[in-house]
Scaffold this motif. Structure first.
Motif, short mmCIF file in Angstrom:
data_model
loop_
_atom_site.label_atom_id
_atom_site.label_comp_id
_atom_site.label_asym_id
_atom_site.label_seq_id
_atom_site.Cartn_x
_atom_site.Cartn_y
_atom_site.Cartn_z
N VAL B 77 20.30 30.90 -5.60
CA VAL B 77 19.35 31.45 -6.57
C VAL B 77 18.88 30.36 -7.52
O VAL B 77 19.68 29.58 -8.04
CB VAL B 77 20.00 32.59 -7.40
CG1 VAL B 77 19.03 33.11 -8.46
CG2 VAL B 77 20.46 33.72 -6.49
N LEU B 78 17.58 30.33 -7.72
CA LEU B 78 16.99 29.47 -8.75
C LEU B 78 16.15 30.38 -9.64
O LEU B 78 15.21 31.03 -9.17
CB LEU B 78 16.09 28.40 -8.12
CG LEU B 78 15.22 27.59 -9.08
CD1 LEU B 78 16.06 26.70 -9.99
CD2 LEU B 78 14.20 26.74 -8.31
N VAL B 79 16.52 30.43 -10.91
CA VAL B 79 15.74 31.20 -11.88
C VAL B 79 14.94 30.22 -12.72
O VAL B 79 15.47 29.21 -13.21
CB VAL B 79 16.64 32.08 -12.77
CG1 VAL B 79 15.82 32.70 -13.91
CG2 VAL B 79 17.29 33.17 -11.93
N LEU B 80 13.66 30.51 -12.87
CA LEU B 80 12.78 29.67 -13.68
C LEU B 80 12.23 30.49 -14.84
O LEU B 80 11.98 31.69 -14.70
CB LEU B 80 11.61 29.15 -12.83
CG LEU B 80 11.97 28.29 -11.62
CD1 LEU B 80 10.73 28.02 -10.78
CD2 LEU B 80 12.60 26.96 -12.09
N GLU B 81 12.06 29.82 -15.96
CA GLU B 81 11.47 30.50 -17.11
C GLU B 81 10.47 29.58 -17.80
O GLU B 81 10.73 28.38 -17.97
CB GLU B 81 12.54 30.91 -18.12
CG GLU B 81 11.92 31.62 -19.35
CD GLU B 81 12.97 32.01 -20.38
OE1 GLU B 81 13.73 32.95 -20.11
OE2 GLU B 81 13.01 31.38 -21.44
N ALA B 82 9.35 30.14 -18.15
CA ALA B 82 8.36 29.43 -18.97
C ALA B 82 7.61 30.46 -19.78
O ALA B 82 7.16 31.47 -19.23
CB ALA B 82 7.39 28.63 -18.10
N GLY B 83 7.52 30.20 -21.05
CA GLY B 83 6.77 31.10 -21.92
C GLY B 83 7.29 32.52 -21.93
O GLY B 83 6.52 33.47 -22.08
N LEU B 318 4.32 29.20 -15.54
CA LEU B 318 4.61 29.96 -14.32
C LEU B 318 3.48 30.95 -14.11
O LEU B 318 3.16 31.72 -15.02
CB LEU B 318 5.92 30.73 -14.43
CG LEU B 318 7.23 29.95 -14.42
CD1 LEU B 318 8.40 30.90 -14.62
CD2 LEU B 318 7.40 29.18 -13.11
N ASP B 319 2.87 30.89 -12.96
CA ASP B 319 1.88 31.91 -12.58
C ASP B 319 2.36 32.51 -11.27
O ASP B 319 2.82 31.79 -10.39
CB ASP B 319 0.50 31.27 -12.36
CG ASP B 319 -0.02 30.58 -13.59
OD1 ASP B 319 -0.82 31.18 -14.31
OD2 ASP B 319 0.38 29.42 -13.83
N PHE B 320 2.22 33.80 -11.15
CA PHE B 320 2.68 34.40 -9.90
C PHE B 320 1.93 35.68 -9.59
O PHE B 320 1.34 36.32 -10.47
CB PHE B 320 4.18 34.69 -9.94
CG PHE B 320 4.66 35.31 -11.22
CD1 PHE B 320 5.26 34.53 -12.18
CD2 PHE B 320 4.50 36.66 -11.46
CE1 PHE B 320 5.71 35.08 -13.36
CE2 PHE B 320 4.95 37.23 -12.63
CZ PHE B 320 5.55 36.44 -13.60
N SER B 321 1.93 35.99 -8.33
CA SER B 321 1.34 37.27 -7.90
C SER B 321 2.05 37.70 -6.62
O SER B 321 2.54 36.88 -5.85
CB SER B 321 -0.16 37.14 -7.64
OG SER B 321 -0.39 36.34 -6.51
N LEU B 373 3.04 29.64 -8.76
CA LEU B 373 2.52 28.33 -9.16
C LEU B 373 3.35 27.83 -10.34
O LEU B 373 3.42 28.47 -11.39
CB LEU B 373 1.04 28.45 -9.56
CG LEU B 373 0.32 27.16 -9.94
CD1 LEU B 373 0.33 26.15 -8.79
CD2 LEU B 373 -1.13 27.46 -10.34
N ILE B 374 3.99 26.68 -10.13
CA ILE B 374 4.88 26.12 -11.15
C ILE B 374 4.17 24.95 -11.83
O ILE B 374 3.72 24.00 -11.17
CB ILE B 374 6.19 25.62 -10.51
CG1 ILE B 374 6.89 26.76 -9.75
CG2 ILE B 374 7.12 25.00 -11.55
CD1 ILE B 374 8.05 26.30 -8.86
N ASN B 375 4.06 25.03 -13.12
CA ASN B 375 3.49 23.94 -13.93
C ASN B 375 2.08 23.54 -13.48
O ASN B 375 1.66 22.40 -13.66
CB ASN B 375 4.39 22.70 -13.91
CG ASN B 375 5.68 22.92 -14.67
OD1 ASN B 375 5.87 23.98 -15.28
ND2 ASN B 375 6.57 21.95 -14.63
N LYS B 376 1.39 24.46 -12.85
CA LYS B 376 0.03 24.21 -12.34
C LYS B 376 0.00 23.09 -11.31
O LYS B 376 -1.07 22.53 -11.01
CB LYS B 376 -0.94 23.85 -13.50
CG LYS B 376 -1.03 24.87 -14.61
CD LYS B 376 -1.79 26.10 -14.17
CE LYS B 376 -1.97 27.07 -15.34
NZ LYS B 376 -2.55 28.35 -14.90
N LYS B 377 1.15 22.75 -10.76
CA LYS B 377 1.20 21.61 -9.84
C LYS B 377 1.87 21.92 -8.51
O LYS B 377 1.60 21.24 -7.51
CB LYS B 377 1.97 20.45 -10.50
CG LYS B 377 1.25 19.79 -11.65
CD LYS B 377 2.07 18.63 -12.17
CE LYS B 377 1.32 17.89 -13.28
NZ LYS B 377 2.14 16.81 -13.85
#
Lengths: 444, 473
Positions: B77-83, B318-321, B373-377
């Protein structure tokens, strides 16, 4: 074992008119032409000034008909010197009126901007003129069917550098409108390919020369108030004169959504007539050079296959947000926005070796190049303005770069529609070739 | 030998591919902050022995069950958080992910315990795991599925509890451990090449290893994500022990290359037509050794790339759909059902209970397409099945950001997604009963994900841009 079904992929709203090859001894072809130039006074369409009305005729607008027949299978290709095909209701009337002569009718337009207003989403269409035009075209189809003779076909290719990409890319990824390009600045993407389909009688005398090329017929600008087929009209004359006999030349507009002629929108006072003739002549000469070298051949097992499927797409724009952001600009168009659109995609396969894909609008040129690259048969023609008109079809990438036709109200179908239609046509061709199995190969 | 895998068919009704419906996104968020945070965890999910195994029909037809464990199966598991927004990536050493109701329960648990907004569950596609179906012949999922769900939920919670600031970098390398198992001949026929120990050149193949490295503030790696496209099928049907196949050896190699032993997550790519050279090696012909060679080759290259990556601070986002796209069944449903029953008898239920259980077979399918999408990159695109490798190559060609990774076996499972051309050529996964979503579905999902990425980048606006010219029309 499962019995193979002819059309296992016929679902829902897709209307498969025919996917089965019909074999007979001969391919037969006939042509006819009818003058469909309207009376003076109709609004002209293609430029923002909606007040333009026709004051006369520079050169007649024609409907050209190619009737192909193999046994009971009969396809009519109707090529119109107009900005768009007839409205859907009139196409339906035409199909009904000509049903004795044609099992399927593909109606395409050359997209001249010197013709009567037709695009229904933008302006009211001239109903009376369209009704009379339908009758003329139906008669022309009958004439072509009556005079159809055994025929043989061939395809060849040349190049002509007459157009440029009018969405010029900037370093920051944006685009700049690049209407005319008198000095021939290099742009990309452009497809200089001139694809020529030649149809001969069995003695080798040409019956029809079909020229497929992608370039907006917009050398005449808004100051020209005379009906004209623009440079394609010149091109057809050049080809017909050079080929001789009774052969008809057809201009099949390609994926010209982002392609302008170098001498686009030239004022009359600055030589528009000369430059239209120059452009048409150059294209015509290139086409003649190709046509004269095409060896036509009668296929041992001729066949005609066609399909027209309605694909469903959503709207491009968020109507509510658009109204909120720009009420003045959005109001007139948002009111016409539908929750979904049915777009007819036409696929024709001649003799299992010549494929034609038609999209109902203005596809960007990349689609034409992709179609030729991915099409499973050697010869693949690509038609815009086929069987309907629903604005521009930019590629997904072009839609992100923006500009006219890409991120402007002139495109109103959801992004990705062009890609979907191309994939659909490709799948249809594979099916027509018998290379898309109807049942799983391990269960047959 | 023909691998057969379990499958899921959700809804019924004929409809053209053209009518493929994009339902509203389950989630569509954009969040921005200055610091990306990450937390990791892993948990053993090896089920008890005695279960039917995944991937090969032979074992099911012979009623052979698992006898033990060669190497443990993990959920990582990798959990990411931004904003304030969180996404969790869960990689499974399993043949596929579980059914939609299982995924929904995990989503809900992750949301409740760890405020996870977007869950990406992706499987390595090992053929040495327990068999997984959407619908089981007896109508009841086995108990171990619930146990695993609880374990994974706990791992997500642990990872979320240990979030720390990270900086991200990416790199790519090349390794040649796989080949295209479909040999297409000039007459458009296909011969399946089920193993290729002589390493005969084939095409298309994507040798690219994409590595994402996430470093702690002290520069030590917290997580290394390795993306590659190749079926984990070095072990064949004669192997009856649980194993992650070459992925286990790859992970050991990567982890062992760093003194701080980061968590290594394997992201299976578009391996629908890609086998390892030593596919289905019999146990008495050195399968374990070949498995280790394959994993070490990939692991060494991944570690080399990872060590060369220089992570750097980057505006965090972080952007996701996750969109549900509907497609028709590729085959005429009733005929498909009857033909499966005729061909396989009652054993067909062991593989196709989802399709065959209902009196009227489903013919409309709801597929989840995931975009992160992570960090727009860095973009991760997930498809719920086995996309052919051309889709991975195509996505990378069209990717609007630095790195685009295509994940197969993500948030659902609908067997193979061949390209249109491959579908016309046929062969396993392209023209047989193991591909049943309408031809063109892969192309549509890919286009959809590309559009989503452009939207996340702000390059596809919902209204016309005011700066656009309004010339002729």
């Amino acid at each position: 074992m499962i019995r193979r079904r002819p059309h296992p992929l016929l679902f829902g709203l897709a209307v498969l008119l025919s996917c089965l090859p019909i074999h007979a001894q001969n391919l037969e072809a006939g042509v006819a032409r009818t003058d469909i130039t309207p009376a003076n006074g109709l609004p002209l369409q293609g430029y923002p000034d909606s007040g333009r009305k026709a004051t006369g005729v520079r050169d007649p607008l024609y409907a050209r008909v190619l009737l192909l027949r193999v046994g009971d299978q009969r396809i009519a290709l109707v090529d119109l010197d107009l900005i768009a095909p007839l409205e859907p209701a009139y196409i339906a009337k035409l199909r009904d009126a000509a049903r004795q002569d044609a099992s399927y009718i593909l109606v395409a337009a050359i997209h001249t901007h010197s013709g009567p207003a037709l695009i229904p989403t933008l302006t009211p269409a001239p109903g009376d003129w369209e009704a009379s035009t339908v009758r003329k075209i139906a008669d022309a189809i009958h004439e072509a069917a009556t005079h159809a003779v055994s025929a043989r076909v061939g395809v060849g290719y040349g190049v002509a550098y007459l157009g440029h990409n009018r969405l010029r890319r900037n370093r920051d990824g944006s685009v700049t409108w690049f209407e005319k390009n008198w000095t021939g600045v290099s742009t990309s993407p452009v497809d200089p390919t001139v694809a020529v389909l030649r149809i001969d009688d069995m003695s080798g005398n040409p019956i029809a020369i079909l020229v497929n090329y992608a370039c907006h017929p917009v050398i005449y600008g808004p100051d020209s108030l005379l009906y004209s087929a623009d440079f394609p009209g010149v091109m057809t004359q050049v080809v017909e004169k050079a080929i001789g006999g009774k052969a008809l030349c057809f201009f099949l507009q390609g994926g010209d959504g982002d392609i302008n002629p170098l001498y686009a929108v030239t004022p009359l006072a600055e030589g528009a007539i000369r430059l239209s003739e120059q452009t048409g002549t150059e294209l015509g000469r290139a086409a003649v050079k190709v046509a004269q070298q095409i060896p036509t051949a009668a296929d041992a097992v001729p066949s005609l296959q066609f399909a027209e499927d309605n694909l469903t797409f959503g709207p491009r724009w968020d109507a509510k947000r658009w109204l909120a952001a720009d009420p003045k600009e959005a109001a007139s168009i948002v009111a016409k926005t539908k929750p979904e659109y049915q777009l007819p995609v036409a696929t024709v396969l001649i003799n299992q070796r010549i494929a034609i894909l038609g999209m109902p609008g203005e596809p960007f040129v990349d689609f034409q190049r992709q179609w030729r690259a991915r099409c499973p048969v050697r010869d693949c023609l690509f038609l815009g303005y086929a069987n309907g008109y629903d604005g521009y079809f930019p590629t997904i990438e072009a839609a992100t770069r923006g500009g006219y036709g890409a991120a402007h109200p002139s495109t109103w179908i959801e992004v990705g529609a062009g890609e979907s239609m191309l994939d659909h046509g490709l799948t249809r061709v594979y099916e027509m070739l018998g290379r898309m199995k109807a049942t799983p190969e391990d269960l047959q | 030998m023909t691998p057969r895998t379990a499958r899921k068919v959700l809804l019924a009704a004929f409809a053209a591919l053209a009518t493929c419906l994009v339902l509203p996104p389950l989630t569509a968020q954009a969040a921005h902050s200055n610091i990306l945070q990450a937390g990791v965890a892993q948990v053993v999910i090896t089920p008890p022995p005695g279960l039917p195994m995944y991937g090969y029909a032979d074992r099911i037809h012979k009623h052979q069950v698992s006898t033990g464990t060669l190497d443990p199966l993990y959920a990582r598991v990798l959990v990411l958080e931004a904003g304030g927004q969180r996404a969790a990536i869960v990689t499974l050493d399993l043949g596929r992910t579980f059914d939609e109701s299982w995924l929904a329960r995990l989503r809900a648990a992750a949301k409740q315990t760890s405020r996870i907004d977007q869950l990406i569950v992706t499987a390595s596609h090992t053929h040495s795991g327990p068999n997984i179906l959407d619908t089981y012949p007896d109508g009841h999922p086995p108990a171990w599925q619930n146990t695993i769900l609880d374990k994974i939920s706990g791992a997500i919670q642990q990872a979320a509890l240990h979030l720390e600031p990270v900086q991200v970098g990416t790199g790519t390398g090349e390794v040649h451990i796989g080949y295209n198992r479909r040999q297409v001949h000039p007459d458009h026929t296909v011969t399946m090449l089920w193993s290729n120990p002589e390493k005969i050149p084939t095409a298309p193949v994507d040798a690219t290893v994409t590595v994402i490295r996430m470093d702690r503030r002290d520069g030590t790696p917290l997580a290394i994500l390795v993306n590659y496209a190749c079926h984990p099928v070095v072990f064949g049907a004669d192997h009856l022990e649980y194993s992650a196949d070459y992925v286990a050896a790859m992970v050991d190699t990567v982890v062992g290359a760093f003194p701080t032993r980061p968590l290594c997550l394997f992201l299976q790519g578009a391996d629908g037509d890609i086998n390892p050279y030593y596919a289905t090696t019999p146990m008495n012909e050195g399968a374990v050794q070949k498995r280790d060679w394959t994993g070490h080759e990939l692991g060494q290259e991944a570690a080399r790339v990872a060590k060369d990556i220089r992570t750097s601070p980057s505006p965090a986002s972080l952007d996701f759909s996750e969109d549900v796209m509907e497609f028709p069944l590729r085959w005429e449903a009733q005929n498909f059902k009857q033909a499966l029953l005729r061909a396989n008898g009652p054993l067909a239920l062991e593989d196709h209970a989802d399709l065959l259980a209902a009196a009227s077979p489903p013919s409309r399918l709801a597929l989840h397409v995931t975009t992160l999408l992570i960090n727009k990159k860095i973009a991760l695109v997930g498809m719920p099945g086995e996309p052919f490798v051309d889709f991975q190559i195509n996505l990378r060609d069209r990717c609007p950001v630095e790195n685009c990774i295509l994940l197969g076996y993500t948030n659902g499972y609908f067997d193979y997604f061949p390209t249109i051309q491959a579908a016309s050529e046929g062969g396993y996964g392209a023209g047989d009963s193991d591909t049943y979503v309408a031809v063109g579905a892969g192309e549509r999902m890919l286009d959809h994900a590309v559009i989503r990425l452009y939207q996340m980048l702000g390059e596809l606006r919902p209204v016309p841009g005011s700066e656009n010219d309004a010339p002729p029309k």
